[in-house]
Each structure stands twice: as structure tokens, then as C-alpha cells.
Design a protein around this motif. Structure first.
Motif, PDB file in Angstrom:
ATOM      1  N   UNK A 143      11.851   4.186  35.557  1.00 29.24           N
ATOM      2  CA  UNK A 143      11.417   4.661  34.291  1.00 29.24           C
ATOM      3  C   UNK A 143      11.759   6.408  34.425  1.00 29.24           C
ATOM      4  N   UNK A 144      12.004   6.885  35.736  1.00 29.64           N
ATOM      5  CA  UNK A 144      12.268   8.436  35.685  1.00 29.64           C
ATOM      6  C   UNK A 144      13.623   8.692  35.219  1.00 29.64           C
ATOM      7  N   UNK A 145      14.350   7.507  35.445  1.00 26.43           N
ATOM      8  CA  UNK A 145      16.062   7.833  35.277  1.00 26.43           C
ATOM      9  C   UNK A 145      15.980   7.675  33.647  1.00 26.43           C
ATOM     10  N   UNK A 146      15.091   6.664  33.186  1.00 25.80           N
ATOM     11  CA  UNK A 146      15.047   6.514  31.754  1.00 25.80           C
ATOM     12  C   UNK A 146      14.710   7.740  31.006  1.00 25.80           C
ATOM     13  N   UNK A 147      13.474   8.205  31.490  1.00 26.75           N
ATOM     14  CA  UNK A 147      13.051   9.537  30.848  1.00 26.75           C
ATOM     15  C   UNK A 147      14.062  10.765  30.973  1.00 26.75           C
ATOM     16  N   UNK A 148      14.528  10.916  32.015  1.00 32.67           N
ATOM     17  CA  UNK A 148      15.730  11.815  32.119  1.00 32.67           C
ATOM     18  C   UNK A 148      16.918  11.545  31.128  1.00 32.67           C
ATOM     19  N   UNK A 149      17.227  10.298  31.202  1.00 34.86           N
ATOM     20  CA  UNK A 149      18.303  10.152  30.182  1.00 34.86           C
ATOM     21  C   UNK A 149      18.025  10.475  28.857  1.00 34.86           C
ATOM     22  N   UNK A 150      16.797  10.328  28.354  1.00 35.47           N
ATOM     23  CA  UNK A 150      16.475  10.576  26.833  1.00 35.47           C
ATOM     24  C   UNK A 150      16.152  11.876  26.704  1.00 35.47           C
ATOM     25  N   UNK A 151      15.456  12.688  27.674  1.00 45.81           N
ATOM     26  CA  UNK A 151      15.131  13.933  27.441  1.00 45.81           C
ATOM     27  C   UNK A 151      16.113  14.953  27.666  1.00 45.81           C
ATOM     28  N   UNK A 152      17.084  14.667  28.587  1.00 43.57           N
ATOM     29  CA  UNK A 152      18.287  15.648  28.843  1.00 43.57           C
ATOM     30  C   UNK A 152      19.637  14.990  28.045  1.00 43.57           C
ATOM     31  N   UNK A 153      19.539  13.818  27.551  1.00 44.39           N
ATOM     32  CA  UNK A 153      20.609  13.427  26.766  1.00 44.39           C
ATOM     33  C   UNK A 153      21.834  13.110  27.568  1.00 44.39           C
ATOM     34  N   UNK A 154      21.530  12.583  28.870  1.00 44.77           N
ATOM     35  CA  UNK A 154      22.306  12.212  30.192  1.00 44.77           C
ATOM     36  C   UNK A 154      22.378  11.065  30.386  1.00 44.77           C
ATOM     37  N   UNK A 155      22.542  10.131  29.550  1.00 44.87           N
ATOM     38  CA  UNK A 155      22.758   8.754  29.788  1.00 44.87           C
ATOM     39  C   UNK A 155      23.989   8.578  30.279  1.00 44.87           C
ATOM     40  N   UNK A 156      24.142   7.534  31.522  1.00 45.61           N
ATOM     41  CA  UNK A 156      25.432   7.121  32.041  1.00 45.61           C
ATOM     42  C   UNK A 156      25.326   5.830  32.429  1.00 45.61           C
ATOM     43  N   UNK A 157      26.447   4.935  32.263  1.00 43.45           N
ATOM     44  CA  UNK A 157      26.362   3.587  32.906  1.00 43.45           C
ATOM     45  C   UNK A 157      26.538   3.396  34.240  1.00 43.45           C
ATOM     46  N   UNK A 174      24.428   0.713  36.296  1.00 45.21           N
ATOM     47  CA  UNK A 174      22.826   0.905  36.118  1.00 45.21           C
ATOM     48  C   UNK A 174      22.626  -0.045  34.777  1.00 45.21           C
ATOM     49  N   UNK A 175      23.580  -0.708  34.193  1.00 39.46           N
ATOM     50  CA  UNK A 175      23.724  -1.415  32.937  1.00 39.46           C
ATOM     51  C   UNK A 175      22.627  -2.526  33.436  1.00 39.46           C
ATOM     52  N   UNK A 176      22.554  -3.389  34.442  1.00 45.05           N
ATOM     53  CA  UNK A 176      21.668  -4.405  34.562  1.00 45.05           C
ATOM     54  C   UNK A 176      20.069  -3.788  34.991  1.00 45.05           C
ATOM     55  N   UNK A 177      20.205  -2.647  35.251  1.00 51.47           N
ATOM     56  CA  UNK A 177      18.803  -2.015  35.546  1.00 51.47           C
ATOM     57  C   UNK A 177      18.168  -1.977  33.908  1.00 51.47           C
ATOM     58  N   UNK A 178      18.894  -1.452  33.254  1.00 52.87           N
ATOM     59  CA  UNK A 178      18.467  -1.091  31.785  1.00 52.87           C
ATOM     60  C   UNK A 178      18.073  -2.265  31.161  1.00 52.87           C
TER      61      UNK A 178
END
Length: 563
Positions: A73-87, A98-102
Motif C-alpha cells: 500500500x505504501x508502494x501504491x501511495x507513492x506511485x500515485x502521489x509521486x506519479x512514479x508507477x513502474x512495472x 510488481x504487476x502480480x502485486x497490483x
């Protein structure tokens, strides 16, 4: 379990002679307001008793929540807030997709609630996500029963509470990625019912959403809807239909609609399913074990004890009997359904057949393996037990609206029968046979005191009395049964979590803040070093930032790496 529209309208015309009548005070917006308030009150009371933040000092930083979910969930929050999503991420082993995690853990739209909280209070946000899902599960079951039977009453609200706080939820609520399926499941069933009236969107949207949000639970749901659709086809056949062949020929458009929409839901879900499959082929999820397909039972007679209050808790969360508790009120209602003369024989044998199919898929190892996506789970067994809970509640409710509660003698027989089943279960639990030892070295003797047997017997007496009073049109019994069901469910939930090692939210927040500050300091030091040396490669992995002293203050979050 289901009745045709014509049959139901005939039931409504004779409501004043039936066991559960339409409560005229609970109509329209008032009914939904009361249903929402009672659901909120029950879940709030539960969270207050457990002391879960923001209603108390505790969080769920234990088991997989502490070691995995919090970081996800911290990874998800960081990806959204910092626009830093990566597979791809180096937080997974030495680096992996990290696709299976998502797609397994993080697809619920309710997860966006984490954006309303700072990262240091991520576990408070998770608590509120769970809170919201429990309330929505209660309301979704209420929606199904209301529109399926066109019936509103206190017993309808009680059924919603029994479903949302069932034994499966009490044992697995901190595995919050499974709860969306519990929320959507009654709506899928409602959509499936409406397919016979040419309504397609409800079924398509809810089934697709379930698969997309959590493909694992979506798979289990897809298996059940096949059985349920067959059940509906048989259940809806009336004596007016001339022959079985002619009836199924008439239903062919509906059958074709069901097949097409189910396939379409799978295709629409491919946007998450295909990347997940390719990413998981490199893991142990594609292994095959012949032992998982040996013809053997997965539980024995002690499973009947699970009908009672407080028979499972966190100490046995990895290996336990099916967690199917729905309140003894609905067990008595279920037996009344099968005993009552007012319930048609077709309703009984089709409902019994559906119940038997679910029990067989849970109770036989090869079928259980198939239902768990062809691989027996490593802990947290019987992940489809909420489906059995649903069937028990739905059949018991149908008995109520069919007038079964009006047959006082049958209600009393059902109460005695429930006590017998419970007693048999407790006997097996305290005298386990080989069939009751579902795992080497594990005995299905109770993790809790046998005093709960007497508590359950008392609950059976009260439930039987209230159902009999409802059948005799004693008005005060209707709201009382909702209160009693709520007490049953909350009591079982509290007992199921009695040994759960809650974390401390304040300590977690302080530890996170210190760790985050240390992370920022290291990053700044690294940037300064790169500026001094001219080396700007910047490719390194942060070490765990929680010191041994901090681990002692809050062990469950040890090893979290803030990135």
C-alpha cells in the motif's frame, strides 16, 4: 432458493398469514436509512471493541499485513502521489515485476482512501478501507434480498449483518483484498437472476469488476455462478412447462446470454489477467502436486462445531475447519426451510442440491484444489467458505418469506436439530478421528474454551424463540432479532480475534516518521556525494531503516524499506 416473480407475488398477497411479513414501517428511503445506520452501528461497535484505529490504539500490523500488505500500500501511495508507477521494482526480492502485486492486492477502488492520510498513518487508512467494505457487504446482501423477493423488513437487515460479519470475514478480514469479492458477490447473484428478465448490465459489470479487482476470488466466483445458473434453471421450471426438453428450449436465449456475458467478462478482464499470467509463470504458482488431487476429505465431523460461536481464532488461522459461522439464527432458519410444509418440495431439493455441491467442493480434496485455482493454499484454507455462508443465509431467508416461521412446531424441531448438529461437532472436536486431522501434526481440537458450546446452546434457544415469535406475528420480535443477530456476529468476531497480536498505531507512526527522515537524509547525502565526485549513477538499494530498538517497539514492521 429463488422463487419466480409470480410465486413471490402470491407470497406477498398472503403475507398476513406468513411467518415474516412486510414491515410497513420499513418502506422506501426509511428502510435503506435504517439498514445503513444499523450496518454502521454494528461495524463501528466491532471496531470500538477491538480498539482499531481511528476508533482505538490498535492497527493490523501483524501476519501478512505487517510483512507484506503495508509495504504494497505504501508502494501504491507513492506511485500515485509521486506519479512514479513502474512495472518493475527492487522491493520484490532482488528485483522483479510488481504487476502480480497490483492485480492481486491493490486493484480495489476503495484503496484510494489511502490518499486521504499521510504515509505514517497508512494502517489507519487500511482499517477504514476494511470498515467500509464490511458496511458495503451488509448493504449489498440487503439489496439482493430486497429486490429478489420485493420484501423489506428487519430480518432482511439481519441477513445483511450475518453475511458481512460471517466466519470467513472474521477469520480473514485483514486479508482485505478478498473482501471486495464478498461485497460484489450478492450483486453478481442479483445480476444473474435478472438475466432471465433480459437485464444484462448488472451481471456483466459486477462479474467483470470482481475478476479485475482480485482475479483469485473472481475465479472462485465464476465457478459458483455456473452452479447457481444451473440451479436457477431447474428451480424456475414450473408444472405448467410441458416437458423438460421444451422448457430448456424456451430458456436457450437465457442460456446463450449467460455463456456470452460470462465469456465477455473474462475478455474484458484480460487487461489485468494476461500480464499477471505471464509474470507468474516464472514463480512457483505453476507447480503441480499430485497429493492435492488424492481423493480424501479436507475436514471431518468437527466442522459442524463451526456453526456455533467462537470456534475459530487467530491461533488456527493457517489451518482450521471451514469458517462458515452466520449466526445460529440463520442455521435454525435453514433447518426450518427444509422442515416446513409451506416450502415446496422443488425449493427444498434444488436448494439442498446447491448446498450439497458447495459442501462437496469444500470437503473433497481434489474439488477443493480445483476451487483454489488448482493449487491448495499454504494456510488460510477454505477461502470460498463465504459462498457456503451465503447459501445458508439465502435459503434460511427464503424459508422466512415463504412462511416457514409460521409453523411453530417445525421451528422448534429446527432448534433441536441445530443443537444436535452443534453437539456432534463438539464431540468430534474433542475426540478427533483421523478424518478430523486435516494436516499432519494438527489436531482440530478447539483453540478456544469449550465454554463456547454452552454459549452457543443459549444462542440457539434465543434464536428459536425469536423465530417462533415472528411466526406468530409478535411485532417486537422483528427488531429484536436484528439486535440478536448483531450480537451473535459481533461476539463471534471478537472471539475470533481474541488472540490476534494487534499492533500499536502510535508506535508505528513514530517509527515510520523516523525511518522516513533517515531515508531522506541518506538520499540527500547521496546527492551531495554525487555532486562532489561527479558520479551520478545513483543506482543503489536502501537498507532496512528500522533499528533493533525500533523493532522492539513495534516488531511487525521490522524490515520495511522506505523508498
Amino acid at each position: 432458493m429463488m422463487v419466480s416473480r409470480e410465486t413471490f407475488h402470491s407470497q406477498r398477497r398472503s403475507d398476513r398469514h406468513q411467518g415474516v411479513t412486510q414491515d410497513q414501517r420499513l418502506t422506501g428511503k426509511r428502510f435503506w436509512l435504517i439498514a445503513a445506520i444499523l450496518s454502521l452501528v454494528a461495524v463501528t461497535a466491532l471496531f470500538l471493541i477491538l480498539g482499531l484505529a481511528p476508533f482505538g490504539p490498535h492497527n493490523l500490523a501483524m501476519s501478512d499485513m505487517g510483512s507484506q500488505y503495508t509495504q504494497f500500500f505504501l508502494m501504491l501511495r507513492r506511485a500515485i502521489v509521486q506519479h512514479a508507477w513502474s512495472p518493475y521494482s527492487f522491493t520484490v526480492g532482488i528485483g522483479d515485476s510488481v504487476i502480480p502485486i497490483y492485480t492481486y492486492y491493490l486493484m480495489s477502488p476503495l484503496n484510494l482512501l489511502i490518499l486521504a492520510f499521510p504515509a505514517s498513518h497508512i494502517l489507519t487508512a487500511i482499517n477504514l478501507i476494511i470498515f467500509t467494505k464490511l458496511v458495503l457487504a451488509s448493504l449489498s446482501m440487503t439489496v439482493l434480498l430486497t429486490y429478489k423477493y420485493n420484501h423489506r423488513g428487519f430480518f432482511t437487515i439481519g441477513a445483511g449483518l450475518a453475511y458481512s460479519l460471517s466466519g470467513f470475514v472474521a477469520m480473514n478480514f485483514y486479508d482485505l483484498m478478498w473482501l471486495d469479492a464478498v461485497v460484489l458477490f450478492p450483486l453478481i447473484i442479483l445480476g444473474l437472476e435478472r438475466l432471465f428478465d433480459n437485464h444484462i448490465w448488472g451481471y456483466l459489470i459486477t462479474l467483470t469488476a470482481t475478476i479485475v479487482i482480485n482475479y483469485y476470488m473472481g475465479y472462485q466466483t465464476c465457478l459458483f455462478v455456473v452452479f447457481y445458473f444451473i440451479y436457477l434453471l431447474i428451480r424456475r421450471k414450473t408444472h405448467d412447462d410441458h416437458s423438460t426438453g421444451q422448457y430448456f428450449k424456451q430458456q436457450w436465449p437465457t442460456i446463450r446470454r449467460f455463456i456470452g456475458l460470462s465469456a465477455l467478462a473474462g475478455l474484458l478482464s484480460a487487461v489485468v489477467l494476461l500480464p499477471t499470467v505471464f509474470a507468474m509463470l516464472s514463480t512457483g504458482k505453476n507447480t503441480f502436486s499430485a497429493a492435492d488431487y488424492q481423493l480424501a476429505p479436507t475436514f471431518g465431523g468437527s466442522a459442524l462445531a463451526g456453526l456455533g460461536i467462537g470456534t475459530t481464532n487467530f491461533e488456527g488461522h493457517l489451518v482450521h475447519n471451514p469458517a462458515v459461522f452466520v449466526g445460529l439464527t440463520f442455521v435454525v432458519a435453514l433447518l426450518t426451510f427444509f422442515l416446513a410444509k409451506r416450502v415446496t418440495s422443488r425449493a427444498k431439493w434444488t436448494g439442498g442440491g446447491l448446498l450439497l455441491v458447495v459442501i462437496l467442493f469444500m470437503g473433497l480434496r481434489p474439488l477443493n484444489t480445483i476451487w483454489h485455482m488448482f493449487q491448495m493454499p499454504a494456510g488460510f484454507p477454505f477461502r470460498m467458505s463465504y459462498i457456503l455462508s451465503f447459501v445458508i443465509i439465502a435459503l434460511g431467508y427464503e424459508g422466512a418469506v415463504s412462511g416457514a416461521f409460521n409453523e411453530t412446531r417445525r421451528v422448534l424441531m429446527a432448534g433441536v436439530g441445530t443443537a444436535v448438529l452443534l453437539s456432534v461437532g463438539y464431540w468430534f472436536a474433542n475426540h478427533p478421528l483421523s478424518i478430523d486431522q486435516t494436516d499432519p501434526g494438527f489436531e482440530t481440537q478447539f483453540m478456544v474454551s469449550n465454554n463456547n458450546y454452552w454459549l452457543s446452546l443459549g444462542a440457539i434457544v434465543v434464536a428459536t424463540l425469536l423465530i417462533a415469535l415472528i411466526g406468530r406475528q409478535i411485532k417486537i420480535a422483528r427488531p429484536l432479532i436484528v439486535v440478536f443477530v448483531g450480537l451473535e456476529m459481533v461476539t463471534n468476531f471478537v472471539l475470533a480475534t481474541a488472540t490476534l497480536p494487534f499492533g500499536n498505531e502510535a508506535r508505528f507512526s513514530r517509527a515510520y516518521t523516523r525511518s522516513e527522515a533517515a531515508t531522506n537524509q541518506r538520499q540527500q547525502s547521496g546527492a551531495m556525494l554525487a555532486a562532489d565526485t561527479g558520479d551520478d549513477s545513483g543506482f543503489y538499494r536502501l537498507a532496512p531503516l528500522i533499528t533493533p530498538s525500533q523493532k522492539r517497539s513495534h516488531k511487525p514492521i521490522a524490515g520495511i524499506t522506505m523508498r
